[in-house]
Design an enzyme around this catalytic site. Structure first.
Site, PDB file in Angstrom:
ATOM      1  N   HIS A 168      -9.838  88.775 103.173  1.00  0.00           N
ATOM      2  CA  HIS A 168      -9.425  90.171 103.370  1.00  0.00           C
ATOM      3  C   HIS A 168      -8.027  90.426 102.827  1.00  0.00           C
ATOM      4  CE1 HIS A 168     -12.994  90.261 105.888  1.00  0.00           C
ATOM      5  NE2 HIS A 168     -13.053  91.498 105.451  1.00  0.00           N
ATOM      6  N   GLU A 195     -25.232  90.935 105.561  1.00  0.00           N
ATOM      7  CA  GLU A 195     -24.199  90.007 105.102  1.00  0.00           C
ATOM      8  C   GLU A 195     -24.343  88.627 105.727  1.00  0.00           C
ATOM      9  OE1 GLU A 195     -20.317  91.646 105.922  1.00  0.00           O
ATOM     10  OE2 GLU A 195     -20.898  92.415 107.865  1.00  0.00           O
ATOM     11  N   ASP A 201     -19.375  88.308 102.657  1.00  0.00           N
ATOM     12  CA  ASP A 201     -19.833  87.429 103.731  1.00  0.00           C
ATOM     13  C   ASP A 201     -21.171  86.785 103.400  1.00  0.00           C
ATOM     14  OD1 ASP A 201     -17.895  87.268 105.806  1.00  0.00           O
ATOM     15  OD2 ASP A 201     -18.191  89.408 106.124  1.00  0.00           O
ATOM     16  N   CYS A 249     -21.551  96.922  99.090  1.00  0.00           N
ATOM     17  CA  CYS A 249     -20.154  97.307  99.326  1.00  0.00           C
ATOM     18  C   CYS A 249     -19.222  96.099  99.289  1.00  0.00           C
ATOM     19  CB  CYS A 249     -20.009  98.070 100.639  1.00  0.00           C
ATOM     20  SG  CYS A 249     -20.417  97.079 102.074  1.00  0.00           S
TER      21      CYS A 249
HETATM   22  C1  PEP Z   1     -18.592  91.978 102.866  1.00  0.00           C
HETATM   23  O1  PEP Z   1     -18.661  91.039 103.655  1.00  0.00           O
HETATM   24  O2  PEP Z   1     -19.020  91.927 101.693  1.00  0.00           O
HETATM   25  C2  PEP Z   1     -17.969  93.248 103.273  1.00  0.00           C
HETATM   26  C3  PEP Z   1     -18.024  94.306 102.511  1.00  0.00           C
HETATM   27  O3  PEP Z   1     -17.286  93.262 104.445  1.00  0.00           O
HETATM   28  P1  PEP Z   1     -15.856  92.552 104.620  1.00  0.00           P
HETATM   29  O4  PEP Z   1     -15.394  92.138 103.253  1.00  0.00           O
HETATM   30  O5  PEP Z   1     -14.950  93.525 105.248  1.00  0.00           O
HETATM   31  O6  PEP Z   1     -16.176  91.389 105.494  1.00  0.00           O
HETATM   32 MG    MG Z   2     -18.258  91.392 105.729  1.00  0.00          MG
END
Ligand code: PEP
Ligand code: MG
Length: 575
Positions: free
Chosen positions: A194, A436, A460, A507
């Site tokens: 993140h 995910e 994820d 996403c």
């Molecule tokens: C992901 O896991 O791809 C996602 C979009 O959520 P995050 O990156 O916030 O875990």
């Molecule tokens: Mg995620």
């Protein structure tokens, strides 16, 4: 001396500027060497900041309001005692003298040492006192850094600064949104951590996993960050510098050219429409979303408004944040993900260090269902915001259908509470789920039956499919969106959802990766959600795509049994 470091590319572009070293503990604390003849002046600077902080505490005590809670005085006394203790009043001075280091740095080093000892204390009350040590130290730091704080450095100066850190948490990174640095480099971290995601959302060049940048670079050294190649050049010679300046200006022109696509609808050459949405962390990100011409917000990572604070945001505060985003989109969709806290995004005081395996622990939907009152508060805030735009709810980290069933029951309860209060909301609000965890991708139909839409979180999904910690640079080389297992899960989810008439988006970071755009289009994806800064280039790629051709090639990528063949087919897709 000039040298080059290689790391993992996080965010493209080239930036040239001066190193600004920061620690995770106190973001705005630089580390620099003090000349031998200036050491005593530095000790003096430390002493007067300490006196100033003590005086401030004394003043605060004199002005305690009559109705203030009685603990306030005890709290001020405690902070005064902390600042009087030789561990903080004397040891930093030794560090300044012995290591010729600046006062801020010496103080933070000593604080971190003390705080680490608190972590070992069993008594929870005493363990909590580490926050008091941090707060007391912050008071001194504020005075020390006052004259040169980054907030006062001015925009032009900030743009020339490149943040160099050993490690930065996502919470640290989010604070950088208030600044305008030229770039970021860190020693550790994976490309889909993140921290990297927030760095990417800032749209400036960044590199992680450089291993020794923090140790080997000194404050104010000249740096070139090539965020596309993951290359950091320290003290470049004039020829190299001129070459990179040229490339930098070419990239700037390219960005300007792409901006012209802002209002062009995204569609492939045969006219098949594609929806391009934006990912955001905070309502402040909406300016870039609108500038990029996004058709919607595909992922609002709501947990970021829970970071960098000691309390939880209340219903009204959350409502305002969500409503601002809904209103800014003027009726276009806003997919609001419920709190995905845990793993590398810890609420203050809930350090991942104390959890055995945070990515697999009480994260996201698991955490929310374990804290139903907190979850209900968020659901009410989201529902209230749905009155002001096309808001949808997205549930993270689904692995079990009972997680969906329990959440749907809580949404019904939240709606009932709003009905009782007479508050308006969208009664038909859509609820979707993130795919995910491989279990959800493999058991997709049982989720599809309960949800209005799906969004694939490839970050994820890759982490859990390949068993690599996305925050750990030691295994970052194993992060592979093209691994056949990953592609099978992504392609299967798109196909099953599309056949079942359930809208599906991606996403995760794959959606903003130009190398993968045509592959995903070929696999049937028609909704991509990414950082606003990535959107124009992805749109241009879509506008130049022959769908029939990429569909055939994408199927061949899926069937390829040799990684070299996969690479060759991908190159053909992108030719
Ligand atoms: C992901 O896991 O791809 C996602 C979009 O959520 P995050 O990156 O916030 O875990
Ligand atoms: Mg995620």
């Amino acid at each position: 001396m000039n040298f080059v470091l290689h790391g993992h590319a996080v965010s493209g572009g080239i930036t040239i500027g001066y190193a600004h070293l920061v620690t995770t503990a106190r973001l705005e604390v630089a580390h620099y060497e003090i000349a031998q003849d200036a050491v005593e002046a530095e000790v003096q600077r430390f002493e007067s900041a300490l006196h100033h902080a003590r005086d401030e505490l004394g003043l605060l005590k004199q002005h305690i309001a009559a109705d203030a809670p009685p603990e306030l005085e005890a709290f001020l006394n405690l902070h005064r005692m902390i600042l009087d203790d030789s561990a903080l009043a004397e040891v930093p001075k030794e560090l300044i003298r012995n290591r010729r280091t600046n006062a801020e740095w010496a103080l933070v080093q000593q604080m971190e040492k003390l705080v680490a000892r608190f972590d070992e204390i069993e008594d929870p009350y005493l363990r909590e006192r580490k926050a008091d040590v941090q707060q007391a130290v912050e008071r001194v730091l504020k005075t020390l850094t006052g004259a040169h704080s980054l907030a006062e450095a001015g925009l032009a100066q900030e743009r020339q600064m490149i943040v160099v850190a050993h490690d930065l948490s996502p919470a640290d990174m989010i604070l950088f949104k208030r600044h305008h640095f030229g770039g970021f480099v860190t020693d550790v971290g994976g490309v889909t951590s993140h921290t990297a995601i927030v760095a990417r959302s800032l749209g400036i060049p960044a590199i992680v996993g450089l291993h020794h940048a923090f140790q080997t670079i000194s404050e104010h050294e000249l740096l070139i960050v090539d965020g596309a190649q993951g290359v950091l050049i320290v003290n470049p010679d004039p020829v190299v510098l001129a070459e990179y300046r040229l490339r930098q200006s070419q990239l700037g022109l390219e960005r300007e050219r792409l901006k012209r696509l802002k209002s062009t609808p995204a569609a492939t050459l045969d006219g098949t429409p594609v929806e391009l949405y934006a990912n955001i962390e905070l309502p402040e990100d909406m300016r870039e979303v609108l500038e990029a011409g996004a058709a919607g917000v595909g992922l609002f990572r709501s947990e970021f408004i829970f970071l960098n604070r000691d309390d939880l945001p209340g219903e009204d505060e959350q409502f305002e944040a969500y409503r601002n985003v809904a209103q800014a989109m003027e009726g276009r969709p806003v997919v609001l993900r419920t709190l995905d806290i845990g793993a590398d995004k810890a609420i203050n005081g809930d350090g991942a260090g104390s959890i055995p395996n945070p990515a697999m622990g009480l994260r996201a939907i698991r955490f929310c269902l374990a804290e139903p009152q907190m979850f209900l508060t968020q659901l009410r805030a989201i529902l209230r915001a749905s009155h002001y735009g096309k808001v949808k709810i997205l549930l993270p980290m689904l692995a079990h259908v009972h997680e969906v069933d329990q959440t749907l029951a809580l949404i019904r309860q939240a709606k009932q509470q709003l009905d009782e209060r007479g508050e308006p909301y969208d009664h038909a609000i859509e609820v979707g789920g993130m795919i995910e965890i491989p279990a959800a991708a493999l058991a997709l139909p049982i989720f599809m039956r309960r949800l209005n839409f799906l969004s694939i979180g490839t970050n994820d999904l890759i982490q859990y499919t390949l068993a690599i910690d996305r925050t750990d640079d030691a295994v970052a080389h194993l992060y592979d969106p093209l691994h056949p297992a990953v592609l099978t899960l992504v392609a299967g989810t798109i196909q099953t959802a599309t056949r079942g008439g359930v809208p599906v988006a991606v996403c995760g970071e794959m959606a903003g990766d130009l190398q993968l755009t045509r592959l995903l289009l070929g696999l049937g994806l028609r909704n991509f959600s990414m950082h606003p800064s990535q959107l124009p280039a992805i749109k241009e790629r879509i506008l130049r795509t022959n769908l029939a051709e990429v569909q055939a090639l994408a199927q061949r990528v899926l069937r390829a049994s040799d990684p070299l063949k996969t690479k060759e087919l991908l190159a053909r897709l992108n030719a």
